[in-house]
Design a protein around this motif. Sequence first.
Motif, PDB file in Angstrom:
ATOM      1  N   HIS A 110     -16.109   7.580 -14.517  1.00 39.59           N
ATOM      2  CA  HIS A 110     -16.217   6.407 -13.648  1.00 39.59           C
ATOM      3  C   HIS A 110     -14.835   6.041 -13.109  1.00 39.59           C
ATOM      4  O   HIS A 110     -13.889   5.909 -13.878  1.00 39.59           O
ATOM      5  CB  HIS A 110     -16.798   5.249 -14.481  1.00 39.59           C
ATOM      6  N   ASN A 111     -14.724   5.878 -11.801  1.00 41.48           N
ATOM      7  CA  ASN A 111     -13.453   5.510 -11.167  1.00 41.48           C
ATOM      8  C   ASN A 111     -13.597   4.142 -10.505  1.00 41.48           C
ATOM      9  O   ASN A 111     -14.410   3.968  -9.608  1.00 41.48           O
ATOM     10  CB  ASN A 111     -13.072   6.566 -10.124  1.00 41.48           C
ATOM     11  N   PHE A 112     -12.802   3.167 -10.964  1.00 47.09           N
ATOM     12  CA  PHE A 112     -12.733   1.892 -10.246  1.00 47.09           C
ATOM     13  C   PHE A 112     -11.273   1.463 -10.062  1.00 47.09           C
ATOM     14  O   PHE A 112     -10.862   0.351 -10.340  1.00 47.09           O
ATOM     15  CB  PHE A 112     -13.590   0.797 -10.904  1.00 47.09           C
ATOM     16  N   GLY A 113     -10.489   2.416  -9.536  1.00 50.11           N
ATOM     17  CA  GLY A 113      -9.055   2.218  -9.388  1.00 50.11           C
ATOM     18  C   GLY A 113      -8.647   1.065  -8.489  1.00 50.11           C
ATOM     19  O   GLY A 113      -7.603   0.437  -8.707  1.00 50.11           O
ATOM     20  N   THR A 114      -9.444   0.765  -7.464  1.00 52.79           N
ATOM     21  CA  THR A 114      -9.065  -0.331  -6.569  1.00 52.79           C
ATOM     22  C   THR A 114      -9.093  -1.680  -7.293  1.00 52.79           C
ATOM     23  O   THR A 114      -8.439  -2.638  -6.856  1.00 52.79           O
ATOM     24  CB  THR A 114      -9.992  -0.378  -5.339  1.00 52.79           C
ATOM     25  N   ASP A 115      -9.821  -1.760  -8.408  1.00 53.14           N
ATOM     26  CA  ASP A 115      -9.821  -3.002  -9.178  1.00 53.14           C
ATOM     27  C   ASP A 115      -8.461  -3.277  -9.814  1.00 53.14           C
ATOM     28  O   ASP A 115      -8.161  -4.426 -10.172  1.00 53.14           O
ATOM     29  CB  ASP A 115     -10.888  -2.938 -10.272  1.00 53.14           C
ATOM     30  N   TYR A 116      -7.640  -2.230  -9.955  1.00 48.87           N
ATOM     31  CA  TYR A 116      -6.315  -2.449 -10.552  1.00 48.87           C
ATOM     32  C   TYR A 116      -5.397  -3.204  -9.590  1.00 48.87           C
ATOM     33  O   TYR A 116      -4.535  -3.973 -10.021  1.00 48.87           O
ATOM     34  CB  TYR A 116      -5.678  -1.129 -10.981  1.00 48.87           C
ATOM     35  N   ASP A 117      -5.574  -3.002  -8.302  1.00 51.29           N
ATOM     36  CA  ASP A 117      -4.804  -3.771  -7.327  1.00 51.29           C
ATOM     37  C   ASP A 117      -5.086  -5.268  -7.520  1.00 51.29           C
ATOM     38  O   ASP A 117      -4.163  -6.088  -7.587  1.00 51.29           O
ATOM     39  CB  ASP A 117      -5.173  -3.315  -5.912  1.00 51.29           C
ATOM     40  N   ARG A 118      -6.362  -5.631  -7.639  1.00 51.89           N
ATOM     41  CA  ARG A 118      -6.725  -7.038  -7.827  1.00 51.89           C
ATOM     42  C   ARG A 118      -6.205  -7.568  -9.161  1.00 51.89           C
ATOM     43  O   ARG A 118      -5.754  -8.725  -9.249  1.00 51.89           O
ATOM     44  CB  ARG A 118      -8.239  -7.215  -7.759  1.00 51.89           C
ATOM     45  N   THR A 119      -6.243  -6.733 -10.194  1.00 50.42           N
ATOM     46  CA  THR A 119      -5.745  -7.149 -11.506  1.00 50.42           C
ATOM     47  C   THR A 119      -4.246  -7.410 -11.459  1.00 50.42           C
ATOM     48  O   THR A 119      -3.759  -8.445 -11.933  1.00 50.42           O
ATOM     49  CB  THR A 119      -6.067  -6.075 -12.555  1.00 50.42           C
ATOM     50  N   LEU A 120      -3.496  -6.480 -10.882  1.00 47.76           N
ATOM     51  CA  LEU A 120      -2.047  -6.619 -10.796  1.00 47.76           C
ATOM     52  C   LEU A 120      -1.644  -7.805  -9.920  1.00 47.76           C
ATOM     53  O   LEU A 120      -0.667  -8.496 -10.213  1.00 47.76           O
ATOM     54  CB  LEU A 120      -1.438  -5.322 -10.264  1.00 47.76           C
ATOM     55  N   THR A 121      -2.390  -8.039  -8.858  1.00 49.82           N
ATOM     56  CA  THR A 121      -2.107  -9.190  -8.004  1.00 49.82           C
ATOM     57  C   THR A 121      -2.304 -10.493  -8.781  1.00 49.82           C
ATOM     58  O   THR A 121      -1.494 -11.427  -8.660  1.00 49.82           O
ATOM     59  CB  THR A 121      -3.013  -9.166  -6.759  1.00 49.82           C
ATOM     60  N   ALA A 122      -3.350 -10.544  -9.592  1.00 44.50           N
ATOM     61  CA  ALA A 122      -3.586 -11.736 -10.418  1.00 44.50           C
ATOM     62  C   ALA A 122      -2.481 -11.909 -11.452  1.00 44.50           C
ATOM     63  O   ALA A 122      -2.009 -13.034 -11.698  1.00 44.50           O
ATOM     64  CB  ALA A 122      -4.954 -11.640 -11.099  1.00 44.50           C
ATOM     65  N   TRP A 123      -2.050 -10.815 -12.072  1.00 40.74           N
ATOM     66  CA  TRP A 123      -0.941 -10.901 -13.021  1.00 40.74           C
ATOM     67  C   TRP A 123       0.331 -11.404 -12.338  1.00 40.74           C
ATOM     68  O   TRP A 123       1.066 -12.235 -12.888  1.00 40.74           O
ATOM     69  CB  TRP A 123      -0.674  -9.526 -13.631  1.00 40.74           C
ATOM     70  N   ARG A 124       0.585 -10.898 -11.135  1.00 42.24           N
ATOM     71  CA  ARG A 124       1.787 -11.317 -10.402  1.00 42.24           C
ATOM     72  C   ARG A 124       1.726 -12.804 -10.068  1.00 42.24           C
ATOM     73  O   ARG A 124       2.725 -13.523 -10.221  1.00 42.24           O
ATOM     74  CB  ARG A 124       1.934 -10.474  -9.131  1.00 42.24           C
ATOM     75  N   ASP A 125       0.578 -13.279  -9.629  1.00 35.56           N
ATOM     76  CA  ASP A 125       0.429 -14.706  -9.325  1.00 35.56           C
ATOM     77  C   ASP A 125       0.669 -15.551 -10.582  1.00 35.56           C
ATOM     78  O   ASP A 125       1.340 -16.589 -10.538  1.00 35.56           O
ATOM     79  CB  ASP A 125      -0.965 -14.986  -8.769  1.00 35.56           C
ATOM     80  N   ASN A 126       0.112 -15.114 -11.706  1.00 33.10           N
ATOM     81  CA  ASN A 126       0.282 -15.851 -12.962  1.00 33.10           C
ATOM     82  C   ASN A 126       1.743 -15.945 -13.375  1.00 33.10           C
ATOM     83  O   ASN A 126       2.225 -17.017 -13.758  1.00 33.10           O
ATOM     84  CB  ASN A 126      -0.509 -15.171 -14.090  1.00 33.10           C
ATOM     85  N   ILE A 127       2.443 -14.822 -13.317  1.00 28.96           N
ATOM     86  CA  ILE A 127       3.819 -14.812 -13.811  1.00 28.96           C
ATOM     87  C   ILE A 127       4.747 -15.593 -12.895  1.00 28.96           C
ATOM     88  O   ILE A 127       5.689 -16.248 -13.341  1.00 28.96           O
ATOM     89  CB  ILE A 127       4.322 -13.356 -13.999  1.00 28.96           C
ATOM     90  N   GLU A 128       4.482 -15.583 -11.596  1.00 28.95           N
ATOM     91  CA  GLU A 128       5.321 -16.357 -10.674  1.00 28.95           C
ATOM     92  C   GLU A 128       5.168 -17.859 -10.932  1.00 28.95           C
ATOM     93  O   GLU A 128       6.146 -18.607 -10.900  1.00 28.95           O
ATOM     94  CB  GLU A 128       4.963 -16.024  -9.225  1.00 28.95           C
ATOM     95  N   VAL A 129       3.944 -18.301 -11.183  1.00 30.40           N
ATOM     96  CA  VAL A 129       3.709 -19.720 -11.466  1.00 30.40           C
ATOM     97  C   VAL A 129       4.354 -20.125 -12.791  1.00 30.40           C
ATOM     98  O   VAL A 129       4.943 -21.205 -12.916  1.00 30.40           O
ATOM     99  CB  VAL A 129       2.191 -20.017 -11.500  1.00 30.40           C
ATOM    100  N   ALA A 130       4.270 -19.234 -13.785  1.00 32.54           N
ATOM    101  CA  ALA A 130       4.732 -19.575 -15.132  1.00 32.54           C
ATOM    102  C   ALA A 130       6.223 -19.379 -15.344  1.00 32.54           C
ATOM    103  O   ALA A 130       6.761 -19.851 -16.351  1.00 32.54           O
ATOM    104  CB  ALA A 130       3.963 -18.731 -16.153  1.00 32.54           C
ATOM    105  N   TRP A 131       6.898 -18.712 -14.420  1.00 38.89           N
ATOM    106  CA  TRP A 131       8.280 -18.314 -14.678  1.00 38.89           C
ATOM    107  C   TRP A 131       9.203 -19.466 -15.093  1.00 38.89           C
ATOM    108  O   TRP A 131       9.997 -19.312 -16.038  1.00 38.89           O
ATOM    109  CB  TRP A 131       8.872 -17.571 -13.478  1.00 38.89           C
ATOM    110  N   PRO A 132       9.138 -20.634 -14.455  1.00 34.98           N
ATOM    111  CA  PRO A 132      10.041 -21.722 -14.859  1.00 34.98           C
ATOM    112  C   PRO A 132       9.866 -22.164 -16.304  1.00 34.98           C
ATOM    113  O   PRO A 132      10.765 -22.796 -16.880  1.00 34.98           O
ATOM    114  CB  PRO A 132       9.677 -22.864 -13.890  1.00 34.98           C
ATOM    115  N   THR A 133       8.729 -21.857 -16.919  1.00 36.87           N
ATOM    116  CA  THR A 133       8.469 -22.278 -18.300  1.00 36.87           C
ATOM    117  C   THR A 133       8.906 -21.238 -19.320  1.00 36.87           C
ATOM    118  O   THR A 133       8.887 -21.520 -20.526  1.00 36.87           O
ATOM    119  CB  THR A 133       6.972 -22.553 -18.512  1.00 36.87           C
TER     120      THR A 133
END
Length: 372
Positions: A300-323
């Motif tokens: 089973h290949n669902f590689g495009t879902d990794y783009d969405r996962t990484l984008t969500a991780w990036r959004d999370n870390i940018e918001v949390a960085w000051p803490t």
Amino acid sequence: MSQDTLKERASALLELADIRLNGNRPTDLRVHDERLYARVFAHGSLGLGESYMDGWWDADDLPALCTRLLTAGLDQELKTLDTLLAHLKARFLNLQRGERAFEVGKVHYDLGNDLFHAMLGKRMVYSCGYWAASDNLDDAQAAKLDLICRKLQLKPGQRVLDIGCGWGEALKYAAEHYGVAGVGVTISQEQAEYARQLCAGLPVEIRLQDYREVDERYDAVYSIGMFEHVGRRNYRTYFETVRRCLKDDGLSLLHTIGSNGAPAQTDPWIEKYIFPNSMIPAASEVSAALEDLFVVEDWHNFGTDYDRTLTAWRDNIEVAWPTLPTSYDERFRRMWRYYLAVSAAVFRSRRDQLWQLTLSPHGVVGGYRVPR
């Protein structure tokens, strides 16, 4: 070459990817230090990544810029001695045996649970989510864990082995939702301690152990995002270990990033700063390594879902960085930002895939009905 000549050469290459030097579009590359050109032409992707870490250039939409670079194949135009050395090292040395097997745990996974808590969301799951029916990261990760349990056909009372169990979330989910007991092995001290606390009160054992040392029988064996650290010289050993530990009527699942390209194309920047001794497997290597050991019930290949996962991780870390603690300095922040951007670009450009292989020792009697 003079600096002006190098700049002209860089500009011409970037135009192939529709990227302009010092343009005003989100995907254009803004240069802060003119030494950038010489550094990139001398050191390729390593020089480009290190230059970003040092603040020599920026882009408003870094993942989109990196996607354009990869889609246009510009990384192939910038192969240098660093690229060759990384390739030869990965191809001819066994970088994942003995003490080296634990290096990625110390360098990456032991960075600090505070960093990963900030990035990963509700669950400490450091692998691709399943977004088929999800619109947020937490639901996508729960859907991925449930998909794995359904593919393995888990039932109450079974005993499972999680190879590379991370922070223990998959075992916790399987124990709570499917009534199984399990053993998880990891090479990260930080992950092992966290997983033991997370799974306290459940029939789950967490070990700081190399997977090759496990020699017990289980109803199901799986690994999620761990195979990328196994190394091509150990793929056969990995599948032999799984086969040894799996009951004859059991199922195994392998969740891994996979490459369309030739084997052992290790990126020198990722190797140096993010995942030492890591290697993305090619389909040809995986299929050869499991020959005569398993029936492939599903790939089973669902590689495009990794783009969405990484984008969500990036959004999370940018918001949390000051803490986050100040020990994660600005250079580390730029390194981490670049890592997530390049990784998203790899999947967005379809260079790499995300595979889930479901395997059985002798073939499922009557056939395997594929869950999705």
